[in-house]
Design an enzyme around this catalytic site. Sequence first.
Site, PDB file in Angstrom:
ATOM      1  CG  ASP A  13      -2.318   0.520   0.910  1.00 47.23           C
ATOM      2  OD1 ASP A  13      -2.390   1.715   0.613  1.00 47.23           O
ATOM      3  OD2 ASP A  13      -3.302  -0.225   0.969  1.00 47.23           O
ATOM      4  CG  HIS A  35      -5.317   3.670   0.525  1.00 47.40           C
ATOM      5  ND1 HIS A  35      -4.878   2.387   0.289  1.00 47.40           N
ATOM      6  CD2 HIS A  35      -6.529   3.760  -0.084  1.00 47.40           C
ATOM      7  CE1 HIS A  35      -5.782   1.746  -0.443  1.00 47.40           C
ATOM      8  NE2 HIS A  35      -6.797   2.549  -0.686  1.00 47.40           N
ATOM      9  CB  SER A  84      -8.951   0.333  -0.823  1.00 46.81           C
ATOM     10  OG  SER A  84      -8.277   0.501  -2.039  1.00 46.81           O
TER      11      SER A  84
END
Length: 628
Positions: free
Chosen positions: A46, A106, A422
């Site tokens: 990520d 994220h 995600s």
Amino acid sequence: MDNVVAVFPSRSFQLQTTRSWDFLGFPTTIKRLPERESNLIVGVFDTGIWPESESFKDEGFGPPPRKWKGICQNITCNNKLIGARFYYTGDIALAEERSVLDINGHGTHTASTVAGMEVENANFFGLAKGTARGAVPSARIAAYKVCWKTITHDTCEEQDFLAAFEDAINDGVDMMSISIGSNETQPYVKDTLAIGAFRAMKRGILTSAAAGNFGPTPSTVTNGAPWILTVAASTIDRKLVAKVELGNGRTFMGNTINGFPTQESFFPIQLGEDGNHNHLIDNSTKGKNIFAHATLTVILADDVGAQGVIWSNDAFIFQSCPLPLPGACMSTRDGEQVKNYTEETKNPTGKIHQSIGIHDPKAPIVADFSSRGPVKISPDILKPDITAPGVDILAAYSLRANPTPFPNDKRHSPFNIISGTSMACPHATGVALYLKTFYPSWSPSAIKSALMTTASPISSKENPDAEFSYGSGHINPLKALNPGLVYMTEENDYINFLCNILSDEEVEAISGEKVNCLNSSTSAKDLNYPSMSVKVAPLKPFSVVFPRTVTNVGEANSTYTASIQSPSNYKLNISVEPNVLTFKSLDEKLGFKVKVSGGPLEVGDKISASVVWLDGKHSVRSPVFIYA
């Protein structure tokens, strides 16, 4: 060079972006095996990680598992976050330092969803307050940063994936969680994520990946290789909404993440654009609530010091919109009424309320943004595999990251609420890791099968794309713990599947070993997959056979009977031969065939059915999906 098996152009990939675990029936009180859980390591590919988050504290942890061989690049790890690496070989200059630190948020969000520690009183500026936790809080985390902010855009370079996969496999991770995907489908031989996941599968490591955020357009699903667990995103039973009161007494509500306090009084409403979509934002906007259609209007309103914004935007039908100033989002239908009030009233006013959480009885519904099947290069492999919570998910966040996509939002929060496949992917990864604590010897395909065949069916009434949107159904963690039967798909099965569509050399580029495809190919529909799907020729009667083999992982002496569930509005003939399977031992394998026939389908028709094996204790469900 002898050790180079393939060379191809690199692509850029994109990121696919506390109530959720309870909604899944996965409470904090579930049975756990803490010692085994603590021996598991999840590799998260990520944007990096924020190591200072409370979700990654290591209080009560012993040293990393002996199998761990990884490193920690330029941050201080601990016994929870045991590894961190970063990779960037792109040509464009970076807009951030070369470090595993997460400035996007994220990666921190996804990692904590899989395996974050319990953190009480987690919230986003007062919203969604509760205890944040991952599925397997005792598991260890290794972060592999492959996504970056450059001077022109955010990117995840494809060539970095393979390096990260190789390191993660050698480091000793037990599972990969990858909330990244591409908006273009490539043949498996040119798809580095598929290649890396294949190499991981050979070492007994399951790769869980996001299905993509390119829905509801058909054939947009990404990460669709059959050895990958492909995860769609669906809603949870909590919606975050904000209310707008107008001066005429009318009220409107919309899906909004508004952590700002309720406005103390009614403020003037001003249109942010004229009929030609020209912006009307200037210094006179300050102190007013601005009615907006365009994203740029919201940005400009924030720049000049508007009191708030009322944003008319149908993009936020399923997920809540994030805003950098007090505001509420609403449908264009409701927005039109607010606009009319503003235009027709001499002194229009409005009051924007802070968001609240309300119950959504329709959940789960697959999010509009979640990518749909079929996979372009393998249309007879049903994808996505499964759906999991991916809408308005609260999890840990980086204190270096903006909490919304708006560049002038200077707030920071240790937790954030975001949506995307995600967010769904790490939910599935976490449940898969939970299964692995109880069944450490299970192969990636056995774990994947358990998740798929125990998934809760979803109604196509609220999800018109049917199995193309949700695959086998909604993930059911506790039921997956006792699947009864599993569909085992071994490396050689995948090789034979690839031999049906690729040359020997291309298959070798994926597998990393010499192969001989002569007389060993298997069609996609014949692959021993937990779901059954085929595309038939339109306007012609069809007849198809799905051969399958199941392995007994339930009770040694057990008898399963096939039950067929077919639609009432279409004449579909389904038979199972044999329709009774009698097992005498654990790990025994028995085969059967599912025969399906029916009348002509028109282009675009989809027929949903299922075959369910029942023994009185287990229900092993496989969707049967026919389309033209």
